[in-house]
Write a protein that holds these residues in place. Structure first.
Motif, PDB file in Angstrom:
ATOM      1  N   GLY A 169       0.796  -1.219   0.000  1.00 16.84           N
ATOM      2  CA  GLY A 169       0.000   0.000   0.000  1.00 16.84           C
ATOM      3  C   GLY A 169       0.828   1.268   0.000  1.00 16.84           C
ATOM      4  O   GLY A 169       1.990   1.277   0.403  1.00 16.84           O
ATOM      5  N   GLY A 170       0.213   2.349  -0.466  1.00 14.61           N
ATOM      6  CA  GLY A 170       0.786   3.675  -0.316  1.00 14.61           C
ATOM      7  C   GLY A 170       1.888   4.061  -1.267  1.00 14.61           C
ATOM      8  O   GLY A 170       2.754   4.865  -0.923  1.00 14.61           O
ATOM      9  N   LEU A 171       1.893   3.531  -2.505  1.00 13.78           N
ATOM     10  CA  LEU A 171       2.922   3.929  -3.465  1.00 13.78           C
ATOM     11  C   LEU A 171       2.802   5.433  -3.727  1.00 13.78           C
ATOM     12  O   LEU A 171       1.713   5.934  -4.011  1.00 13.78           O
ATOM     13  CB  LEU A 171       2.755   3.170  -4.785  1.00 13.78           C
ATOM     14  N   ARG A 172       3.944   6.147  -3.643  1.00 11.63           N
ATOM     15  CA  ARG A 172       3.919   7.601  -3.823  1.00 11.63           C
ATOM     16  C   ARG A 172       4.799   8.079  -4.971  1.00 11.63           C
ATOM     17  O   ARG A 172       4.608   9.182  -5.483  1.00 11.63           O
ATOM     18  CB  ARG A 172       4.370   8.315  -2.543  1.00 11.63           C
ATOM     19  N   PHE A 173       5.780   7.291  -5.348  1.00 10.13           N
ATOM     20  CA  PHE A 173       6.726   7.716  -6.373  1.00 10.13           C
ATOM     21  C   PHE A 173       6.714   6.750  -7.558  1.00 10.13           C
ATOM     22  O   PHE A 173       6.486   5.544  -7.375  1.00 10.13           O
ATOM     23  CB  PHE A 173       8.149   7.788  -5.805  1.00 10.13           C
ATOM     24  N   PRO A 174       6.949   7.247  -8.780  1.00  5.92           N
ATOM     25  CA  PRO A 174       7.030   6.351  -9.939  1.00  5.92           C
ATOM     26  C   PRO A 174       8.024   5.218  -9.740  1.00  5.92           C
ATOM     27  O   PRO A 174       7.804   4.094 -10.202  1.00  5.92           O
ATOM     28  CB  PRO A 174       7.464   7.289 -11.066  1.00  5.92           C
ATOM     29  N   THR A 175       9.115   5.498  -9.029  1.00  6.53           N
ATOM     30  CA  THR A 175      10.110   4.452  -8.761  1.00  6.53           C
ATOM     31  C   THR A 175       9.501   3.309  -7.961  1.00  6.53           C
ATOM     32  O   THR A 175       9.862   2.140  -8.165  1.00  6.53           O
ATOM     33  CB  THR A 175      11.308   5.031  -7.989  1.00  6.53           C
ATOM     34  N   ASP A 176       8.581   3.637  -7.047  1.00  6.09           N
ATOM     35  CA  ASP A 176       7.911   2.595  -6.258  1.00  6.09           C
ATOM     36  C   ASP A 176       7.208   1.612  -7.191  1.00  6.09           C
ATOM     37  O   ASP A 176       7.313   0.388  -7.027  1.00  6.09           O
ATOM     38  CB  ASP A 176       6.877   3.208  -5.315  1.00  6.09           C
ATOM     39  N   ALA A 177       6.475   2.174  -8.153  1.00  5.93           N
ATOM     40  CA  ALA A 177       5.738   1.335  -9.101  1.00  5.93           C
ATOM     41  C   ALA A 177       6.690   0.499  -9.949  1.00  5.93           C
ATOM     42  O   ALA A 177       6.418  -0.678 -10.231  1.00  5.93           O
ATOM     43  CB  ALA A 177       4.862   2.212  -9.990  1.00  5.93           C
ATOM     44  N   GLU A 178       7.812   1.084 -10.348  1.00  2.00           N
ATOM     45  CA  GLU A 178       8.785   0.355 -11.171  1.00  2.00           C
ATOM     46  C   GLU A 178       9.339  -0.852 -10.418  1.00  2.00           C
ATOM     47  O   GLU A 178       9.553  -1.922 -11.002  1.00  2.00           O
ATOM     48  CB  GLU A 178       9.920   1.291 -11.572  1.00  2.00           C
ATOM     49  N   ILE A 179       9.569  -0.680  -9.112  1.00  2.00           N
ATOM     50  CA  ILE A 179      10.110  -1.783  -8.313  1.00  2.00           C
ATOM     51  C   ILE A 179       9.081  -2.899  -8.180  1.00  2.00           C
ATOM     52  O   ILE A 179       9.415  -4.085  -8.253  1.00  2.00           O
ATOM     53  CB  ILE A 179      10.560  -1.271  -6.933  1.00  2.00           C
ATOM     54  N   ILE A 180       7.809  -2.514  -7.993  1.00  2.00           N
ATOM     55  CA  ILE A 180       6.743  -3.519  -7.924  1.00  2.00           C
ATOM     56  C   ILE A 180       6.679  -4.306  -9.228  1.00  2.00           C
ATOM     57  O   ILE A 180       6.617  -5.537  -9.234  1.00  2.00           O
ATOM     58  CB  ILE A 180       5.374  -2.847  -7.651  1.00  2.00           C
ATOM     59  N   ARG A 181       6.722  -3.593 -10.350  1.00  2.00           N
ATOM     60  CA  ARG A 181       6.634  -4.270 -11.649  1.00  2.00           C
ATOM     61  C   ARG A 181       7.872  -5.124 -11.925  1.00  2.00           C
ATOM     62  O   ARG A 181       7.772  -6.194 -12.525  1.00  2.00           O
ATOM     63  CB  ARG A 181       6.444  -3.248 -12.766  1.00  2.00           C
ATOM     64  N   SER A 182       9.030  -4.645 -11.493  1.00  3.71           N
ATOM     65  CA  SER A 182      10.257  -5.413 -11.743  1.00  3.71           C
ATOM     66  C   SER A 182      10.222  -6.749 -11.004  1.00  3.71           C
ATOM     67  O   SER A 182      10.918  -7.687 -11.386  1.00  3.71           O
ATOM     68  CB  SER A 182      11.489  -4.610 -11.316  1.00  3.71           C
TER      69      SER A 182
END
Length: 251
Positions: A169-182
């Protein structure tokens, strides 16, 4: 394991959606950067012998110098102490970056009992300034992925223990999303049209709008509809047919 990252403004239903996923898949676990950052802040408070003087930059930097050892233990990241230090000139050139740090210092000077108060979801608002400052400051100064790399490390460990679903929960930065997808995960943006984006003016939250989600959940109905949509999303992920939008009121 299915990994789902959730982003959205305060009050739009991130926690509700996460709970709905947990109900749909009992063998699940939830992580939030708030929880990891809270671990760091709690350890930081425990090592604080006295509140630093907010008007004395050297004292504040001495307090900040406690962080590297704590971060090595909590997020498995070795950090150069000098990278966290700052000057009056730094504060003047970017006051928004440091405002929440000094807001918290003034709060603990006024109420030293905060240093011994466990941080919980219920009292989170009292600690929001320092949680937001630390979360954003280390992303800026140390590593854009510092929190979510640790979350993914914990998620992979949970998978070895039989966990089938991990929500973040609580993704705030585009990098957060990139790490989830990676890590093979999906990113969901939940939006509640009836509520405005309360935190959009906050400098630590602005980049959330730059996150590109895999799907959008419109939270404009009741809990039952959110729960139904959570099950639909899991079914669609498993079948490889995740949709671009889920509208609860149309269920």
């Amino acid at each position: 394991m299915i990994i789902i990252g959730i982003t959205g403004s305060i009050g739009h239903g991130k926690t509700t959606l996460s709970q709905a996923f947990s109900k749909a898949e009992p063998k699940s676990i939830n992580f939030e950067s708030f929880l990891v950052i809270s671990e760091v802040v709690s350890a930081w408070h425990k090592q604080t012998t006295h509140s630093p003087n907010p008007d004395n930059i050297d004292e504040v930097n001495q307090w900040v110098a406690l962080l590297p050892n704590i971060l090595t233990t909590v997020v498995h990241k070795d950090i150069d102490q000098n990278s966290l230090q700052f000057s009056a000139k730094d504060i003047k050139s970017d006051p928004e970056l440091y405002d929440k740090l000094f807001t918290h210092i003034k709060a603990i000077v006024k109420n030293p009992g905060l240093l011994n108060t466990p941080i919980t979801p219920e009292n989170k608002p009292m600690f929001r300034p320092i949680l937001q400052w630390l979360g954003g400051y280390l992303v800026t100064k140390v590593d854009p992925g510092i929190w979510y790399k640790e979350i993914m490390r914990r998620a992979k460990q949970a998978e070895t223990e039989g966990i089938k679903l991990c929500t973040v929960g609580g993704l705030r930065f585009p990098t957060d999303a990139e790490i989830i997808r990676s890590g093979g995960g999906y990113v969901i943006h939940i939006q509640r049209p009836a509520i405005s984006d309360l935190d959009i003016t906050d400098p630590t939250e602005r980049e959330r709008n730059d996150i590109k989600a895999d799907t959008l959940v419109i939270n404009d109905a009741g809990l039952n509809e959110v729960t139904t949509n959570a099950q639909r999303i899991l079914n669609d992920i498993e079948s490889g047919k995740i949709q671009t939008k889920y509208v609860a009121s149309h269920m």
